[in-house]
Design an enzyme around this catalytic site. Structure first.
Site, PDB file in Angstrom:
ATOM      1  N   ARG A   1      69.434 -45.138 -19.035  1.00 16.48           N
ATOM      2  CA  ARG A   1      69.627 -43.686 -18.967  1.00 16.48           C
ATOM      3  C   ARG A   1      70.991 -43.421 -18.339  1.00 16.48           C
ATOM      4  O   ARG A   1      71.609 -44.297 -17.746  1.00 16.48           O
ATOM      5  CB  ARG A   1      68.496 -42.949 -18.232  1.00 16.48           C
ATOM      6  N   GLY A   2      71.435 -42.157 -18.506  1.00 13.52           N
ATOM      7  CA  GLY A   2      72.789 -41.812 -18.083  1.00 13.52           C
ATOM      8  C   GLY A   2      73.652 -41.676 -19.330  1.00 13.52           C
ATOM      9  O   GLY A   2      73.614 -42.553 -20.212  1.00 13.52           O
ATOM     10  N   ALA A   3      74.410 -40.574 -19.405  1.00 14.89           N
ATOM     11  CA  ALA A   3      75.060 -40.217 -20.673  1.00 14.89           C
ATOM     12  C   ALA A   3      75.964 -41.321 -21.266  1.00 14.89           C
ATOM     13  O   ALA A   3      75.770 -41.715 -22.423  1.00 14.89           O
ATOM     14  CB  ALA A   3      75.835 -38.912 -20.494  1.00 14.89           C
TER      15      ALA A   3
ATOM     16  N   ARG B   1      67.353 -38.707 -27.566  1.00 12.73           N
ATOM     17  CA  ARG B   1      67.494 -37.713 -26.492  1.00 12.73           C
ATOM     18  C   ARG B   1      68.583 -36.712 -26.918  1.00 12.73           C
ATOM     19  O   ARG B   1      69.643 -37.126 -27.386  1.00 12.73           O
ATOM     20  CB  ARG B   1      67.863 -38.384 -25.160  1.00 12.73           C
TER      21      ARG B   1
ATOM     22  N   GLN C   1      66.181 -40.424  -9.769  1.00 10.72           N
ATOM     23  CA  GLN C   1      67.348 -41.279 -10.019  1.00 10.72           C
ATOM     24  C   GLN C   1      68.220 -41.411  -8.766  1.00 10.72           C
ATOM     25  O   GLN C   1      68.882 -42.437  -8.571  1.00 10.72           O
ATOM     26  CB  GLN C   1      68.204 -40.700 -11.157  1.00 10.72           C
TER      27      GLN C   1
ATOM     28  N   ASP D   1      76.264 -34.599 -18.634  1.00 12.40           N
ATOM     29  CA  ASP D   1      75.702 -35.069 -19.913  1.00 12.40           C
ATOM     30  C   ASP D   1      76.423 -34.450 -21.097  1.00 12.40           C
ATOM     31  O   ASP D   1      76.465 -35.017 -22.182  1.00 12.40           O
ATOM     32  CB  ASP D   1      74.209 -34.763 -19.987  1.00 12.40           C
TER      33      ASP D   1
ATOM     34  N   ASN E   1      74.003 -31.076 -16.797  1.00  9.70           N
ATOM     35  CA  ASN E   1      73.741 -32.311 -16.043  1.00  9.70           C
ATOM     36  C   ASN E   1      72.295 -32.250 -15.554  1.00  9.70           C
ATOM     37  O   ASN E   1      71.576 -31.278 -15.802  1.00  9.70           O
ATOM     38  CB  ASN E   1      74.728 -32.445 -14.874  1.00  9.70           C
ATOM     39  N   LYS E   2      71.883 -33.281 -14.874  1.00  9.59           N
ATOM     40  CA  LYS E   2      70.493 -33.390 -14.408  1.00  9.59           C
ATOM     41  C   LYS E   2      70.004 -32.100 -13.756  1.00  9.59           C
ATOM     42  O   LYS E   2      70.729 -31.478 -12.985  1.00  9.59           O
ATOM     43  CB  LYS E   2      70.415 -34.570 -13.426  1.00  9.59           C
TER      44      LYS E   2
HETATM   45  O1  MRU Z   1      67.887 -38.129 -17.506  1.00  9.39           O
HETATM   46  P1  MRU Z   1      69.016 -39.022 -17.120  1.00  9.39           P
HETATM   47  O2  MRU Z   1      68.725 -39.918 -15.976  1.00  9.39           O
HETATM   48  O3  MRU Z   1      69.591 -39.745 -18.317  1.00  9.39           O
HETATM   49  O4  MRU Z   1      70.155 -38.010 -16.641  1.00  9.39           O
HETATM   50  C1  MRU Z   1      71.379 -38.534 -16.214  1.00  9.39           C
HETATM   51  C2  MRU Z   1      72.293 -37.534 -15.633  1.00  9.39           C
HETATM   52  O5  MRU Z   1      72.006 -36.366 -15.609  1.00  9.39           O
HETATM   53  C3  MRU Z   1      73.629 -38.031 -15.175  1.00  9.39           C
HETATM   54  O6  MRU Z   1      74.079 -37.283 -14.094  1.00  9.39           O
HETATM   55  C4  MRU Z   1      74.617 -37.908 -16.336  1.00  9.39           C
HETATM   56  O7  MRU Z   1      74.123 -38.536 -17.467  1.00  9.39           O
HETATM   57  C5  MRU Z   1      75.945 -38.470 -15.994  1.00  9.39           C
HETATM   58  S1  MRU Z   1      75.929 -40.213 -15.915  1.00  9.39           S
HETATM   59  C6  MRU Z   1      77.501 -40.769 -15.657  1.00  9.39           C
END
Ligand code: MRU
Length: 355
Positions: free
Chosen positions: A45-47, A88, A197, A238, A248-249
């Site tokens: 996970r993470g963009a 996603r 996270q 994201d 973002n999250k």
């Molecule tokens: O749902 P997730 O854990 O994939 O969400 C991740 C985030 O919101 C991060 O802050 C974002 O992807 C940036 S990662 C460099």
């Protein structure tokens, strides 16, 4: 640096982020279907790293394909693009990486590449996406690190670290950059309900690096800002719309409002692959809604009654007016973002010309 994802022996190996911090387990994906499942269930996970995973998943599909000719290979490749794109919806890096793989694939087919050439070239392209992401994060860290004050109390939300990228991280890259540049930092990691996270992943990464880290519940940041223990905020993204609105999250918007109220700078760190100039503002960003179980449970423990309704958007959008700057590998963008973001791609937006 943490091995988040790697191409190994014609498979894609990734650390299972659902199991951290208590267990370091690696998952081996043999097919694009395996990779799609890993993205959906948040093994990875993470963009930025979702984009890398998708690119590697596509390369894996070509590698494993029994197709003898380019026509059949192309049909399968496009099917895998659709499969991975449906995992996603919010992180634009996923679609950026798939589009890049598609473009390179069709160019090579038009140039007459055979099946074996395509397999090799597309594996190289996926690896290039991986390696470029690490290089971008390093540069984001160098540029962003310089913005961090000496003796900083830094708040970050979710995990935008090595685990969320091919390595080094975006927001955590800025923190690492500041440390490499000799700043003293104390980091506050929002736990980041519902999937945690921040508590599980950000704290794990920073503690491993020997960086002073305090985990806080998501409702504690205001008090720390009021007491001047937080004087800098940096988060990842994201998807960033053309006007600088940032998805973002979930909870990032809350942090940005608190930062504005307390006069604390609020920075977003992201590579250009997170910037979506085709989406004019945040209202056009699709927000993923995830399962009710993520909210009703913490791990295996139920904390809400079965009868309760649940709302679980995985992301929110922070309006660009609350953003002090967007740190990219090409420089730090400032308002007006419609101009500064477009300039990163050597484009002049229509609005900027009209003004
Ligand atoms: O749902 P997730 O854990 O994939 O969400 C991740 C985030 O919101 C991060 O802050 C974002 O992807 C940036 S990662 C460099």
């Amino acid at each position: 640096m943490l091995p988040t994802i790697a191409w190994q022996d014609d498979a894609v190996v990734m650390v299972d982020q659902r199991k951290l911090p208590t267990r370091e387990v690696y998952v081996t994906c043999q097919t694009p279907q395996d990779v799609a499942r890993a993205i959906k269930t948040m093994v990875v996970r993470g963009a930025p790293v979702i984009g890398v995973a998708a690119a590697m998943g596509l390369a894996l599909g070509l590698q494993r394909s029994p197709a003898a000719g380019t026509k059949q290979l192309t049909t399968e490749f496009l099917r895998h693009c659709d499969l991975l794109a449906a995992t996603r919806p919010t992180a634009v890096n996923l679609f950026w990486a798939i589009d890049r793989m598609k473009t390179v694939f069709s160019r090579r087919v038009l140039a007459g590449a055979g099946v074996d050439d395509l397999r090799r070239l597309m594996r190289d392209e996926a690896q290039a996406i991986h390696d470029e992401d690490v290089a971008s994060c390093r540069e984001i860290g160098r540029l962003g690190g310089a913005l961090v004050p000496q003796d900083a109390g830094i708040l970050t939300h979710c995990n935008a670290g090595s685990l969320a990228t091919a390595g080094y991280g975006t927001a955590l890259g800025v923190i690492r950059g500041a440390v490499e540049q000799g700043r003293t930092v104390r980091v506050f990691a929002d736990e980041t309900r519902p999937v945690l996270q921040g508590a599980r992943l950000t704290a794990w990464e920073l503690v491993r690096d020997g960086i002073d880290t305090t985990v806080i519940a998501d409702n504690m940041a205001a008090v720390l800002m009021r007491d001047k223990r937080i004087n800098f905020v940096v988060v990842g993204a994201d998807r960033i719309a053309a006007n600088g609105d940032v998805a973002n999250k979930i909870g990032t918007y809350t942090v940005a409002v608190l930062a504005r109220q307390h006069g604390v700078p609020f920075y977003v760190a992201a590579p250009r692959s997170t910037i979506d100039l085709a989406t004019s503002d945040g209202s056009g960003i699709p927000i993923e809604e995830r399962s009710r179980r993520e909210v009703t449970h913490v791990g295996a423990t139920q904390i809400a009654p079965d009868q309760a309704k649940v709302y679980n958007p995985a992301f929110d959008v922070t309006p660009h007016a609350l953003v002090s700057g967007i740190i990219t590998e090409r420089g730090v963008c400032r308002a007006p973002y419609s101009t500064s973001l477009a300039a990163l791609f050597d484009r002049v937006p229509e609005q900027a010309v009209a003004r």
